[in-house]
Design a protein around this motif. Structure first.
Motif, PDB file in Angstrom:
ATOM      1  N   SER A  60       0.829  -1.212   0.000  1.00  0.00           N
ATOM      2  CA  SER A  60       0.000   0.000   0.000  1.00  0.00           C
ATOM      3  C   SER A  60       0.858   1.255   0.000  1.00  0.00           C
ATOM      4  O   SER A  60       0.605   2.192  -0.771  1.00  0.00           O
ATOM      5  N   ARG A  63       2.729   1.673  -3.410  1.00  0.00           N
ATOM      6  CA  ARG A  63       1.796   2.069  -4.473  1.00  0.00           C
ATOM      7  C   ARG A  63       1.353   3.514  -4.302  1.00  0.00           C
ATOM      8  O   ARG A  63       1.254   4.267  -5.289  1.00  0.00           O
ATOM      9  N   GLN A  66       4.101   5.791  -5.465  1.00  0.00           N
ATOM     10  CA  GLN A  66       4.198   5.808  -6.932  1.00  0.00           C
ATOM     11  C   GLN A  66       3.117   6.702  -7.546  1.00  0.00           C
ATOM     12  O   GLN A  66       3.394   7.507  -8.442  1.00  0.00           O
TER      13      GLN A  66
END
Length: 538
Positions: A60, A63, A66
Motif C-alpha cells: 500500500s 503504491r 508511486q
C-alpha cells in the motif's frame, strides 16, 4: 485469521498514511522488520499474521508513493504551460457567472507519443463568452493553460490539490485559446444512457416541484447538492444533518423496503426478489453518481444479499472492509476524503451498538413502538456521533447541541420524502401530469424538513465554535476509542490502566510542546505538525 478482510483493509489504510506522510524512510524500516519476521516465523504463528500485515502495509505504501509521484511529475512538468489535447467531456456542466466548468478525460495530448497521459482527468474552465456549448460525451480539442492548483498555504488551511486527488483529477485546464467540438457521443453507451436518465430525472424534479424543494429533492435522491441554496446547506450543517444531503445506506434501505412491499414472495419467489434488489441497488448507485458513501452502502448491501442467496452468514465489518478496499485500491487518496471518513466511521459506530439494540428489544417487549423508536434512534445517533465527533471538530470547528433533536424529529420525515420521491420519479417517466399531482403530496415533507432545520438551527446556543484540534489529537482520540473497544471485549485491565493514560499523556505533552514554540511572530509560528502536513504533500 479472524476477519481477514478487516485486517487487510486496516493495514492498507495504514500503508497509505505511511506512503503520504513518511514516503522516504518508513518503507525501508518496514523491510527490515519483515526480514526479522521471516527469520523467526517458524517459531511463532503470530509472526506469520504480522508478516501478512507488514506485506500489505508495504504494498500500500509503495503504491501510494508511486501514484503521488505521478501527480508531482505532472505538476512540475506542465504547471503554467500551454497544453493542446483531445479530450472527452465526462462530467456534468456547471454554470457560474463567468464560466462553464466540467470534467474531461484526455484521449490524446500533443507530444505524448507513448500515451502516458491518456485517460487522465482534468477540470476544464471555459469562458461563457464563447458560443460553443459543451455537452456530456462530446469529444473536443482544447488549447489552454494548465494550472496545478494551490496546495495548503497555511497550517490547517484548505488543500485544493488534495481535494482533486480524491477525485483522480490532475489539475485545471483554462481554455483561453481554441475549443473545437470534434464529435458527439464519444463515450460508452452505458455511461451515456445513465447520464441521460439522470438528467431526465433531474429535469422532472424541477418540473414537478418549486425551485427550493426541487434543489433539496435532487440532493437527497440523486446526490446532486449543486442546486440547493447556500442558506439551506448552512442550516443542515448547523443541525448536523449534512448526511441527509448525501446518498447513503438509509436511502438504500428505503429503496429495498419499497421494493419488498411491491414484490410478492408467493408470486415472484424470495430468491428472484433478492436478485431484483441487487439489480435495483446497482442502478441506483449508477444514477446517484457513485459517491463514496453510496459505494460503501451499495457494496455492503449487495454482499449481504449474496450471503443470503448462498446460505451464508454475512459479517458487517467484513462487507465494509471489502467496500473500503475496492475504493482505496482504485484511489488511495480517497482515504483523506471527509465524506468517506464520516460514512465509514458512522456506520462502524452503529454496527458496534447493534447487538445492544437487539438485546434491548428482547428485554423490553412491553414498551410502545414510539418509546422503542425514541430509545433505539437515540442510541443509534449517539453511537454514530461518538466515532465521527473528532472528525466533525476537525473539519467544522463546531460542537452541535441540537443534533439529537434534529435527527429524532427529521429522520422519519426524511424516510417518507425518500419513499415518495422514488414513487413520484418512477411515475414521471410514464406520466408527468400524474407525477405533478403526486408531487403536491411529496412537497409537504420536503417543506417541513426545510423549515424545521431553519428553526432548529437558530436555537440559542445551538452550536459552540471550538479551536480546530491537531492531527495528533484526533489520532489519539481514535486510538483511545479503539483501546476502549478492545478492553470491553478482552477485559484486560492493563489496557485501561496503563496504555490509555500513556496515550493521553503523550498527546498532552506533544500538544504543549507545539504550543510552546508559538511566540506570536508569524515567521516563527510553524509547528512540527505544520511541517508534517506540508511534507505530506511534497
Amino acid at each position: 485469521m479472524k476477519r481477514p478482510l478487516l485486517i487487510i483493509a486496516i493495514s492498507y489504510v495504514l500503508g497509505i498514511i505511511i506512503g503520504v506522510y513518511f514516503k522516504k524512510s518508513i518503507p525501508f524500516i518496514m523491510l527490515g522488520v519483515l526480514i526479522i519476521c521471516l527469520v523467526t516465523a517458524k517459531r511463532n504463528r503470530k509472526i506469520k499474521k504480522t508478516i501478512i500485515v507488514i506485506v500489505v502495509v508495504m504494498i500500500s505504501a509503495i503504491r501510494t508513493i508511486q501514484i503521488n509521484n505521478e501527480y508531482e511529475k505532472f505538476y512540475e512538468k506542465f504547471d503554467n504551460e500551454k497544453i493542446t489535447a483531445v479530450a472527452t467531456v465526462c462530467g456534468d456542466i456547471e454554470e457560474t457567472e463567468y464560466r462553464y466548468t466540467t470534467t474531461v478525460k484526455i484521449n490524446k495530448m500533443e507530444g505524448d507519443t507513448k500515451d502516458i497521459y491518456k485517460n487522465k482527468k482534468f477540470l476544464l474552465y471555459v469562458k461563457k463568452s464563447r458560443k460553443t456549448k459543451l455537452k456530456y460525451g462530446q469529444q473536443i480539442k482544447i488549447i489552454g493553460f494548465y494550472d496545478k492548483t494551490e496546495g495548503r498555504r497555511n497550517y490547517k488551511g484548505s488543500n485544493y490539490q488534495e481535494y482533486l486527488k480524491n477525485k483522480k483529477i490532475y489539475g485545471i485546464l483554462n481554455c483561453e485559446d481554441e475549443l473545437k467540438i470534434i464529435k458527439d457521443n464519444n463515450i460508452n453507451p452505458i455511461s451515456m444512457l445513465i447520464y441521460r436518465v439522470r438528467y431526465k430525472l433531474k429535469n422532472n424534479v424541477f418540473d414537478i416541484l418549486d425551485k427550493d424543494d426541487a434543489g433539496l429533492a435532487t440532493g437527497i435522491l440523486l446526490g446532486d447538492s449543486s442546486e440547493i441554496e447556500d442558506d439551506i446547506k448552512e442550516d443542515f450543517k448547523n443541525c448536523s444533518l449534512s448526511h441527509m444531503l448525501a446518498v447513503s445506506g438509509a436511502h438504500l434501505s428505503y429503496l429495498i423496503l419499497g421494493l419488498n412491499l411491491l414484490l410478492n414472495d408467493r408470486i415472484i419467489g424470495k430468491r428472484k426478489k433478492y436478485v431484483i434488489n441487487i439489480i435495483a441497488i446497482i442502478i441506483f448507485m449508477l444514477l446517484t453518481g457513485m459517491s463514496l458513501s453510496v459505494i460503501r452502502a451499495g457494496i455492503s448491501t449487495i454482499l449481504s444479499i449474496v450471503a443470503v442467496l448462498i446460505y451464508r452468514k454475512s459479517d458487517s465489518f467484513e462487507t465494509m472492509a471489502f467496500a473500503l478496499l475496492c475504493t482505496i485500491i482504485d484511489n488511495p487518496f480517497t482515504i483523506f476524503n471527509m465524506g468517506l471518513q464520516l460514512s465509514y466511521l458512522g456506520t462502524v459506530g452503529i454496527v458496534l451498538l447493534n447487538k445492544y439494540l437487539v438485546e434491548f428489544e428482547k428485554k423490553h417487549t412491553e414498551l410502545s413502538k414510539i418509546k422503542v423508536y425514541l430509545i433505539e434512534n437515540t442510541y443509534v445517533t449517539l453511537s454514530a456521533t461518538l466515532l465521527i465527533f473528532p472528525i466533525i471538530l476537525y473539519y467544522f470547528n463546531m460542537i452541535s447541541l441540537n443534533f439529537l433533536l434534529a435527527n429524532l424529529l427529521l429522520g422519519p420525515i426524511l424516510g417518507v420524502s425518500i419513499m415518495l420521491g422514488f414513487i413520484v420519479l418512477s411515475v414521471s417517466l410514464i406520466s408527468m401530469p400524474v407525477a405533478q399531482i403526486l408531487g403536491r403530496i411529496w412537497q409537504l415533507p420536503l417543506k417541513f424538513i426545510t423549515k424545521a432545520t431553519a428553526v432548529i438551527a437558530k436555537f440559542p446556543i445551538a452550536n459552540i465554535t471550538v479551536v480546530t484540534p491537531r492531527d495528533m489529537t484526533v489520532a489519539a482520540i481514535y486510538i483511545i476509542i479503539a483501546l476502549l473497544i478492545v478492553f470491553t471485549k478482552s477485559k484486560k485491565q492493563i489496557i485501561i490502566k496503563k496504555i490509555i493514560p500513556i496515550v493521553i499523556s503523550a498527546t498532552l505533552v506533544l500538544n504543549f510542546a507545539v504550543d510552546v514554540n508559538w511566540k506570536g511572530d508569524l515567521k516563527k509560528e510553524v509547528s512540527m505538525w505544520a511541517l508534517i502536513s506540508q511534507k505530506s504533500m511534497a
